[in-house]
Design a protein around this motif. Structure first.
Motif, mmCIF file in Angstrom:
data_model
loop_
_atom_site.group_PDB
_atom_site.id
_atom_site.type_symbol
_atom_site.label_atom_id
_atom_site.label_comp_id
_atom_site.label_asym_id
_atom_site.label_seq_id
_atom_site.Cartn_x
_atom_site.Cartn_y
_atom_site.Cartn_z
ATOM 1 N N SER A 1 0.656 4.736 -7.078
ATOM 2 C CA SER A 1 1.393 4.314 -5.885
ATOM 3 C C SER A 1 0.577 3.278 -5.133
ATOM 4 C CB SER A 1 1.660 5.519 -4.975
ATOM 5 O OG SER A 1 0.440 6.030 -4.454
ATOM 6 N N VAL A 2 1.229 2.619 -4.179
ATOM 7 C CA VAL A 2 0.537 1.623 -3.359
ATOM 8 C C VAL A 2 -0.544 2.297 -2.515
ATOM 9 C CG1 VAL A 2 0.792 -0.053 -1.498
ATOM 10 C CG2 VAL A 2 2.497 0.029 -3.313
ATOM 11 N N SER A 3 -0.251 3.474 -1.993
ATOM 12 C CA SER A 3 -1.235 4.153 -1.142
ATOM 13 C C SER A 3 -2.492 4.532 -1.932
ATOM 14 C CB SER A 3 -0.620 5.398 -0.497
ATOM 15 O OG SER A 3 -0.166 6.308 -1.475
ATOM 16 N N GLN B 1 -6.344 2.983 -1.313
ATOM 17 C CA GLN B 1 -7.512 3.852 -1.169
ATOM 18 C C GLN B 1 -8.596 3.492 -2.176
ATOM 19 O OE1 GLN B 1 -8.258 6.191 1.266
ATOM 20 N NE2 GLN B 1 -10.239 5.928 0.242
ATOM 21 N N GLU B 2 -8.175 3.186 -3.410
ATOM 22 C CA GLU B 2 -9.155 2.817 -4.432
ATOM 23 C C GLU B 2 -9.788 1.462 -4.120
ATOM 24 O OE1 GLU B 2 -11.463 3.691 -7.763
ATOM 25 O OE2 GLU B 2 -10.218 4.896 -6.418
ATOM 26 N N ILE B 3 -9.007 0.553 -3.539
ATOM 27 C CA ILE B 3 -9.561 -0.734 -3.101
ATOM 28 C C ILE B 3 -10.664 -0.499 -2.072
ATOM 29 C CG2 ILE B 3 -9.082 -2.849 -1.779
ATOM 30 C CD1 ILE B 3 -8.003 -3.096 -4.549
ATOM 31 N N LYS B 4 -10.421 0.413 -1.148
ATOM 32 C CA LYS B 4 -11.433 0.732 -0.133
ATOM 33 C C LYS B 4 -12.703 1.256 -0.787
ATOM 34 C CE LYS B 4 -8.242 1.822 3.664
ATOM 35 N NZ LYS B 4 -7.736 2.901 4.562
ATOM 36 N N ASN B 5 -12.545 2.157 -1.756
ATOM 37 C CA ASN B 5 -13.715 2.727 -2.440
ATOM 38 C C ASN B 5 -14.520 1.651 -3.165
ATOM 39 O OD1 ASN B 5 -12.776 5.223 -1.581
ATOM 40 N ND2 ASN B 5 -11.786 5.709 -3.536
ATOM 41 N N SER C 1 -6.534 -14.066 -6.468
ATOM 42 C CA SER C 1 -5.901 -14.086 -5.149
ATOM 43 C C SER C 1 -6.785 -13.345 -4.151
ATOM 44 C CB SER C 1 -4.521 -13.416 -5.202
ATOM 45 O OG SER C 1 -3.962 -13.319 -3.905
ATOM 46 N N GLU C 2 -6.752 -13.804 -2.914
ATOM 47 C CA GLU C 2 -7.463 -13.096 -1.856
ATOM 48 C C GLU C 2 -6.727 -11.837 -1.428
ATOM 49 O OE1 GLU C 2 -8.001 -15.768 1.379
ATOM 50 O OE2 GLU C 2 -9.382 -17.080 0.285
ATOM 51 N N SER C 3 -5.473 -11.680 -1.875
ATOM 52 C CA SER C 3 -4.644 -10.547 -1.455
ATOM 53 C C SER C 3 -4.544 -9.495 -2.550
ATOM 54 C CB SER C 3 -3.236 -11.031 -1.087
ATOM 55 O OG SER C 3 -2.357 -9.938 -0.937
ATOM 56 N N ALA C 4 -4.948 -8.282 -2.225
ATOM 57 C CA ALA C 4 -4.843 -7.173 -3.174
ATOM 58 C C ALA C 4 -3.385 -6.850 -3.482
ATOM 59 C CB ALA C 4 -5.549 -5.943 -2.623
ATOM 60 N N LEU C 5 -2.497 -6.978 -2.485
ATOM 61 C CA LEU C 5 -1.087 -6.648 -2.686
ATOM 62 C C LEU C 5 -0.370 -7.717 -3.522
ATOM 63 C CD1 LEU C 5 -0.014 -5.145 0.764
ATOM 64 C CD2 LEU C 5 -0.689 -3.959 -1.335
ATOM 65 N N ILE C 6 -0.747 -8.980 -3.348
ATOM 66 C CA ILE C 6 -0.159 -10.036 -4.180
ATOM 67 C C ILE C 6 -0.553 -9.833 -5.639
ATOM 68 C CG2 ILE C 6 -0.286 -12.513 -4.700
ATOM 69 C CD1 ILE C 6 -0.334 -13.005 -1.673
ATOM 70 N N ALA C 7 -1.823 -9.497 -5.882
ATOM 71 C CA ALA C 7 -2.267 -9.228 -7.254
ATOM 72 C C ALA C 7 -1.507 -8.039 -7.830
ATOM 73 C CB ALA C 7 -3.770 -8.963 -7.275
ATOM 74 N N LEU C 8 -1.284 -7.020 -7.022
ATOM 75 C CA LEU C 8 -0.536 -5.852 -7.482
ATOM 76 C C LEU C 8 0.902 -6.242 -7.831
ATOM 77 C CD1 LEU C 8 -0.484 -2.811 -8.026
ATOM 78 C CD2 LEU C 8 0.105 -2.466 -5.616
#
Length: 296
Positions: free
Chosen positions: A5-7, A11-15, A122-129
């Motif tokens: 999931s996105v959530s 969380q994994e990006i934060k880690n 990309s500088e955006s984690a969500l765009i890459a996703l």
């Protein structure tokens, strides 16, 4: 870790951010690939074996990590041909009159699908996703690669003895490169990367992270950045210190549609990635398929 999931992804990006950045207040870069991708983190020109004849094959470009000076010479001629042929015609469609040997022309080549030694980030984690889940019903898991471009550059630039002491204090940075022939400066080194000039077979020229001039709307919307590769085909994964600047997250192939729906709720849509009618059309088709699927 496989995320569903996105959530979980956030969380994994934060880690991973804590691991790759520590106390540094910098941005990470992100890249989507497929787990089945056989040439992971390798730029397009190094995947195009058809471009390379027997002479280059003798240089062991695919059997060895380092391209020999002979191989660099041949690959440089191939790139120059691609540049020239592209530049002859791109002025008709592009109001900016970039010279064939400019950085901007090289970015345009990458943008329109001509093989280069650039790898997109990309500088955006969500765009890459979004790129990772863009195609539904994948048979394979997705991968999001995560890069600390500052640490990569610090390690890559350290190998250049030509950098004088004035610039060695500023290696932990990401440049928007300009052409410069002075080898004692970061821009001078990057000019050699652009021109594919690597004469010493014993020198390992690892990839360098660069921020382009974003003269194209799509580059701006996608928050585009690049790594430019030197004389090592798999230069990121081959770097013995890659754990210091590189990590990845696996995206569950069975959750791709659900993740894409979550991204749409967050405003990460085709139109936000592909500005213009192309993005609008893709969104219309995606939403229509969802309606039809619900009705059936």
């Amino acid at each position: 870790m496989i995320v569903n999931s996105v959530s979980e992804y956030i969380q994994e990006i934060k880690n991973i951010s804590s691991k790759l950045l520590g106390d540094d207040n910098h941005d990470l870069w992100f890249r989507a690939e497929n787990e089945f991708f056989k040439t992971k983190l390798i730029p397009s020109i190094f995947r195009e074996k058809d471009f390379f004849g027997e002479e280059l094959s003798k240089s062991n470009i695919y059997e060895s990590k380092v391209i020999t000076p002979e191989g660099c010479n041949i690959a440089s001629k191939i790139e120059n041909t691609l540049r020239s042929k592209f530049s002859i015609n791109n002025h008709i469609y592009n109001k900016n009159k970039y010279s064939s040997d400019s950085w901007e022309n090289y970015y345009l080549m990458q943008h329109y699908g001509i093989p280069t030694r650039l790898l997109d980030w990309s500088e955006s984690a969500l765009i890459a996703l979004f790129f990772c889940v863009e195609k539904l019903n994948s048979e394979y898991n997705g991968i999001i690669w995560i890069l600390n471009p500052y640490k990569l550059n610090e390690l890559s630039f350290l190998d250049f003895q030509s950098l004088n002491s004035k610039h060695k204090d500023n290696l932990y940075s990401v440049h928007t490169p300009q052409r410069n022939k002075k080898k004692s400066t970061p821009n001078g080194i990057l000019t050699n990367y652009l021109d594919f000039k690597f004469d010493d077979n014993n020198n390992f020229n690892f990839p360098i992270a660069i921020t382009p001039t974003r003269f194209d709307l799509r580059m701006k919307y996608q928050k585009s950045n690049f790594t430019i590769f030197g004389n090592i085909v798999n230069g990121l994964l081959a770097n013995p210190s890659n754990n210091d600047f590189l990590d990845k997250i696996i995206i569950n192939k069975d959750k791709i549609e659900e993740i894409k729906d979550e991204l749409y709720v967050l405003g990460i849509t085709n139109e936000s990635i592909y500005p213009g009618l192309e993005g609008v059309a893709k969104d219309v088709m995606y939403e229509t398929r969802k309606i039809v699927k619900k009705e059936l």
